[in-house]
Design a protein around this motif. Structure first.
Motif, PDB file in Angstrom:
ATOM      1  N   SER A 148      51.595   9.915  12.422  1.00 23.23           N
ATOM      2  CA  SER A 148      51.152  11.310  13.162  1.00 23.23           C
ATOM      3  C   SER A 148      50.995  12.249  11.957  1.00 23.23           C
ATOM      4  CB  SER A 148      52.573  11.891  13.751  1.00 23.23           C
ATOM      5  OG  SER A 148      52.634  11.087  15.194  1.00 23.23           O
ATOM      6  N   VAL A 150      50.154  15.070  10.632  1.00 26.66           N
ATOM      7  CA  VAL A 150      50.098  16.632  10.653  1.00 26.66           C
ATOM      8  C   VAL A 150      51.357  17.056   9.717  1.00 26.66           C
ATOM      9  CG1 VAL A 150      51.267  16.500  12.692  1.00 26.66           C
ATOM     10  CG2 VAL A 150      49.866  18.483  12.066  1.00 26.66           C
ATOM     11  N   VAL A 177      46.604  16.543   8.445  1.00 28.00           N
ATOM     12  CA  VAL A 177      46.024  17.602   8.806  1.00 28.00           C
ATOM     13  C   VAL A 177      46.944  18.784   8.515  1.00 28.00           C
ATOM     14  CG1 VAL A 177      45.016  18.815  10.730  1.00 28.00           C
ATOM     15  CG2 VAL A 177      44.798  16.140  10.450  1.00 28.00           C
ATOM     16  N   VAL A 179      48.542  22.377   9.156  1.00 29.49           N
ATOM     17  CA  VAL A 179      48.621  23.366  10.299  1.00 29.49           C
ATOM     18  C   VAL A 179      49.494  24.686   9.838  1.00 29.49           C
ATOM     19  CG1 VAL A 179      47.868  22.026  12.430  1.00 29.49           C
ATOM     20  CG2 VAL A 179      50.460  22.327  11.748  1.00 29.49           C
ATOM     21  N   ILE A 189      55.084  24.103  15.414  1.00 31.20           N
ATOM     22  CA  ILE A 189      54.096  24.191  16.705  1.00 31.20           C
ATOM     23  C   ILE A 189      54.116  22.938  17.494  1.00 31.20           C
ATOM     24  CG2 ILE A 189      51.650  24.030  17.073  1.00 31.20           C
ATOM     25  CD1 ILE A 189      51.090  25.081  14.345  1.00 31.20           C
ATOM     26  N   PHE A 190      53.986  21.679  17.087  1.00 29.88           N
ATOM     27  CA  PHE A 190      54.232  20.441  17.988  1.00 29.88           C
ATOM     28  C   PHE A 190      55.499  20.430  18.819  1.00 29.88           C
ATOM     29  CE2 PHE A 190      55.108  16.084  18.801  1.00 29.88           C
ATOM     30  CZ  PHE A 190      54.122  15.657  19.895  1.00 29.88           C
ATOM     31  N   MET A 193      55.844  22.620  21.881  1.00 28.46           N
ATOM     32  CA  MET A 193      55.156  22.099  23.023  1.00 28.46           C
ATOM     33  C   MET A 193      55.909  20.852  23.619  1.00 28.46           C
ATOM     34  SD  MET A 193      51.230  22.770  22.125  1.00 28.46           S
ATOM     35  CE  MET A 193      51.007  21.759  20.417  1.00 28.46           C
TER      36      MET A 193
ATOM     37  N   ASP B 214      44.901  25.348  15.288  1.00 29.57           N
ATOM     38  CA  ASP B 214      46.048  24.832  14.863  1.00 29.57           C
ATOM     39  C   ASP B 214      46.929  24.214  15.811  1.00 29.57           C
ATOM     40  OD1 ASP B 214      45.178  24.810  12.166  1.00 29.57           O
ATOM     41  OD2 ASP B 214      46.484  26.360  11.534  1.00 29.57           O
ATOM     42  N   ILE B 215      47.059  24.873  17.096  1.00 32.65           N
ATOM     43  CA  ILE B 215      47.928  24.446  18.261  1.00 32.65           C
ATOM     44  C   ILE B 215      47.321  23.239  18.786  1.00 32.65           C
ATOM     45  CG2 ILE B 215      48.703  24.919  20.316  1.00 32.65           C
ATOM     46  CD1 ILE B 215      48.802  27.941  19.425  1.00 32.65           C
ATOM     47  N   ARG B 217      45.214  21.255  17.174  1.00 32.03           N
ATOM     48  CA  ARG B 217      45.273  20.175  16.018  1.00 32.03           C
ATOM     49  C   ARG B 217      46.756  19.412  15.976  1.00 32.03           C
ATOM     50  NH1 ARG B 217      42.706  24.266  12.803  1.00 32.03           N
ATOM     51  NH2 ARG B 217      40.496  23.492  12.316  1.00 32.03           N
ATOM     52  N   SER B 218      47.536  20.580  16.195  1.00 30.23           N
ATOM     53  CA  SER B 218      49.110  19.881  16.224  1.00 30.23           C
ATOM     54  C   SER B 218      49.249  18.610  17.452  1.00 30.23           C
ATOM     55  CB  SER B 218      50.199  20.767  16.299  1.00 30.23           C
ATOM     56  OG  SER B 218      50.200  21.645  15.386  1.00 30.23           O
ATOM     57  N   TRP B 219      48.663  19.109  18.445  1.00 32.39           N
ATOM     58  CA  TRP B 219      48.865  18.115  19.623  1.00 32.39           C
ATOM     59  C   TRP B 219      48.091  16.823  19.531  1.00 32.39           C
ATOM     60  CZ3 TRP B 219      52.087  18.479  23.723  1.00 32.39           C
ATOM     61  CH2 TRP B 219      51.868  17.759  24.665  1.00 32.39           C
ATOM     62  N   VAL B 221      46.757  15.515  16.949  1.00 30.14           N
ATOM     63  CA  VAL B 221      46.933  14.468  15.781  1.00 30.14           C
ATOM     64  C   VAL B 221      48.576  13.728  15.956  1.00 30.14           C
ATOM     65  CG1 VAL B 221      47.631  14.352  13.428  1.00 30.14           C
ATOM     66  CG2 VAL B 221      46.039  15.890  13.913  1.00 30.14           C
ATOM     67  N   ASN B 222      49.365  14.366  16.686  1.00 30.18           N
ATOM     68  CA  ASN B 222      50.651  13.980  17.011  1.00 30.18           C
ATOM     69  C   ASN B 222      50.545  12.979  17.942  1.00 30.18           C
ATOM     70  OD1 ASN B 222      53.235  14.459  15.492  1.00 30.18           O
ATOM     71  ND2 ASN B 222      52.147  16.604  15.720  1.00 30.18           N
ATOM     72  N   PHE B 223      49.660  13.268  19.192  1.00 34.49           N
ATOM     73  CA  PHE B 223      49.524  12.344  20.213  1.00 34.49           C
ATOM     74  C   PHE B 223      48.114  11.458  20.360  1.00 34.49           C
ATOM     75  CE2 PHE B 223      52.623  14.582  23.382  1.00 34.49           C
ATOM     76  CZ  PHE B 223      53.808  13.687  22.700  1.00 34.49           C
ATOM     77  N   HIS B 224      47.430  11.603  19.346  1.00 30.92           N
ATOM     78  CA  HIS B 224      46.186  11.008  19.113  1.00 30.92           C
ATOM     79  C   HIS B 224      45.286  11.252  20.247  1.00 30.92           C
ATOM     80  CE1 HIS B 224      47.397   8.376  15.440  1.00 30.92           C
ATOM     81  NE2 HIS B 224      48.278   8.941  15.841  1.00 30.92           N
ATOM     82  N   MET B 225      45.384  12.453  20.773  1.00 34.03           N
ATOM     83  CA  MET B 225      44.715  12.752  22.005  1.00 34.03           C
ATOM     84  C   MET B 225      43.266  13.320  21.634  1.00 34.03           C
ATOM     85  SD  MET B 225      47.229  13.641  25.018  1.00 34.03           S
ATOM     86  CE  MET B 225      45.900  14.370  26.146  1.00 34.03           C
ATOM     87  N   LEU B 291      39.734  17.626  12.200  1.00 33.38           N
ATOM     88  CA  LEU B 291      40.859  17.490  11.844  1.00 33.38           C
ATOM     89  C   LEU B 291      40.948  17.030  10.276  1.00 33.38           C
ATOM     90  CD1 LEU B 291      42.046  15.001  14.913  1.00 33.38           C
ATOM     91  CD2 LEU B 291      42.418  17.391  14.356  1.00 33.38           C
TER      92      LEU B 291
END
Lengths: 292, 292
Positions: A148, A150, A177, A179, A189-190, A193, B214-215, B217-219, B221-225, B291
């Motif tokens: 991950s 970020v 990345v 942020v 941030i992450f 959520m 940035d919100i 991006r955080s999601w 990158v962390n979840f590879h979505m 990213l």
């Protein structure tokens, strides 16, 4: 200002990972800890990661060797911080200990050093003053470094704005990345959520709306992800999740914290303990027929 | 009981998809609507999906032709429901209209028919009595049928327990992962979690903690979505999200509903309108350097 030398405080999992990536990115790195065993274990962790990176062809063997040659492990705080352009602190999440470390290194560090903390749930303003360099103090929070990728940059109210772009560039150099968390927020941030959707999953479970498995299936199938909220909780550790959840005042969070507590008391801390919501090393959600 | 003939009420996006998958799975299908244009458009949607499925080698051309031959489009309610083993209702999300439809088909349907509603945010108990067959009434809620292959089975308090395994089997036959929502819950399982994390993203934005990008991006990158909460909101539609959010009483949801309202008033409804939080057809989050 150009960052060339990086000092990592705390040779745990995250500190070791940040140190290794910094070395792979060409920086001179010192890794400081108060225990020799922690330093020895850190080197082992790094070698293991390098093996994985080689296996997946992300680096060549000589890059790994070169990276390790750029890392100095030390128990001596003066050696650790000598000529450091940046400190990234990853010591244990206890306020007293972090205060002690920042008081010590605030006195030892050269004038130029940027101070960053890798704290997960605490705030940079808690340690900025004790470091005696609040304007150079900022949170710089990695998630996992190699999977991950970020990095959260979270200044506190009196952080000098000029260090933000320096940290952004440094983050990118470390293949992350960056942020920007514009104001202090526990969980950056992450995690805000993540905890929200995990809280919703907890509410579905404690409210007896659906089973652990069906909640995870819903998430996995809709988002094409390899695990759902309870699989994720097992990998985070139920104790870590409890630390965040039990402080939330709403009724649903309290109910979920109580459920987590039951698991924790039964020793079911998650993957690291061999059991959490699922049993490891072969949890049912990884089985082929889990999704039908 | 064995399901052989399926009646789909409402030839919109979801109804058409369920009808098509049922036909692909070998069932006889009738698609009912009150407008001929809706039926015509439904056939077009189906042909488009079949083309896509062929393109990605998920079906052969003749399977598509055979599936379409199993579907009867009709404006005649009696023809639609004749000998139907199961009704799946996907009419518009308005209580009055759904009540009218269930009153009508409750009178017309054969004794054996199982009544299911595909409602997104309403509850089966709202329509069970008016259908005059509350014991045979259950929510059976698809997400997207071809990409997000999960179907929620949500009984209301007096649904006959015997129809649950029938619906589970039927869901599997339609290549879906069935999940059981043990008690009525608006938003079933996934939407509860989705709205929770999107609400947390909204709170980060309205609280000026971080930028939309940035919100996301955080999601990502962390979840590879491939998208984050604001990209997801654009694809759901900001109007749809507002309908759910503005009813939530907490301050953060209200602030987020207000923000959504601003976008909606400016015509920025999301991807379908060409603009939402991002601009389409080429939103920045799909750019290679987003990213980087």
């Amino acid at each position: 200002m150009k960052i060339e030398k990086v000092c990592i405080l705390g040779a745990g999992t995250l500190g070791s990972r940040v140190a290794l990536q910094a070395a792979l990115s060409g920086y001179q790195v010192t890794v400081y800890d108060i225990k020799q065993e922690a330093l020895d274990s850190s080197l082992k962790v790094m070698k293991k990661i390098l093996n994985q990176l080689e296996k997946f062809s992300e680096i060549k063997a000589e890059e790994g060797i070169q990276a390790l040659s750029k890392i100095l492990f030390t128990l001596d705080p003066k050696v650790a911080v000598e000529d450091a352009d940046l400190i990234n602190e990853s010591v244990i999440e206890e306020i007293d200990i972090k205060e002690k470390v920042w008081k010590q290194f605030g006195e030892l560090a050269p004038e130029k050093t940027i101070f960053t903390t890798n704290t997960s749930f605490l705030l940079p303003s808690m340690f900025a003053d004790i470091s005696r360099r609040p304007d150079k103090f900022c949170a710089f929070h990695f998630h996992d470094v190699f999977y991950s990728k970020v990095v959260d940059i979270m200044p506190h109210p009196t952080t000098d704005a000029e260090i933000i772009p320096i940290l952004e560039d440094f983050g990118r150099a470390l293949k992350q990345v960056p942020v920007l968390v514009k104001k202090e927020n526990p969980g950056y941030i992450f995690n805000s959520m993540l905890m929200a959707f995990i809280g919703a999953a907890g509410k579905l479970l404690t409210g007896e709306v659906a089973s652990i498995e069906d909640i995870d299936r819903s998430w996995m199938v809709n988002f094409h992800m390899p695990m759902g909220p309870f699989g994720i909780l097992d990998s985070i550790g139920l104790d870590t999740a409890w630390h965040v959840t039990h402080k939330m005042p709403d009724r649903a969070s309290q109910a979920f914290a109580q459920l987590l507590e039951k698991y924790i008391k039964a020793g079911k801390l998650g993957e690291k303990a061999g059991e959490g919501f699922y049993q490891y090393p072969n949890p049912t959600y990884r089985e082929i027929n889990f999704l039908g």
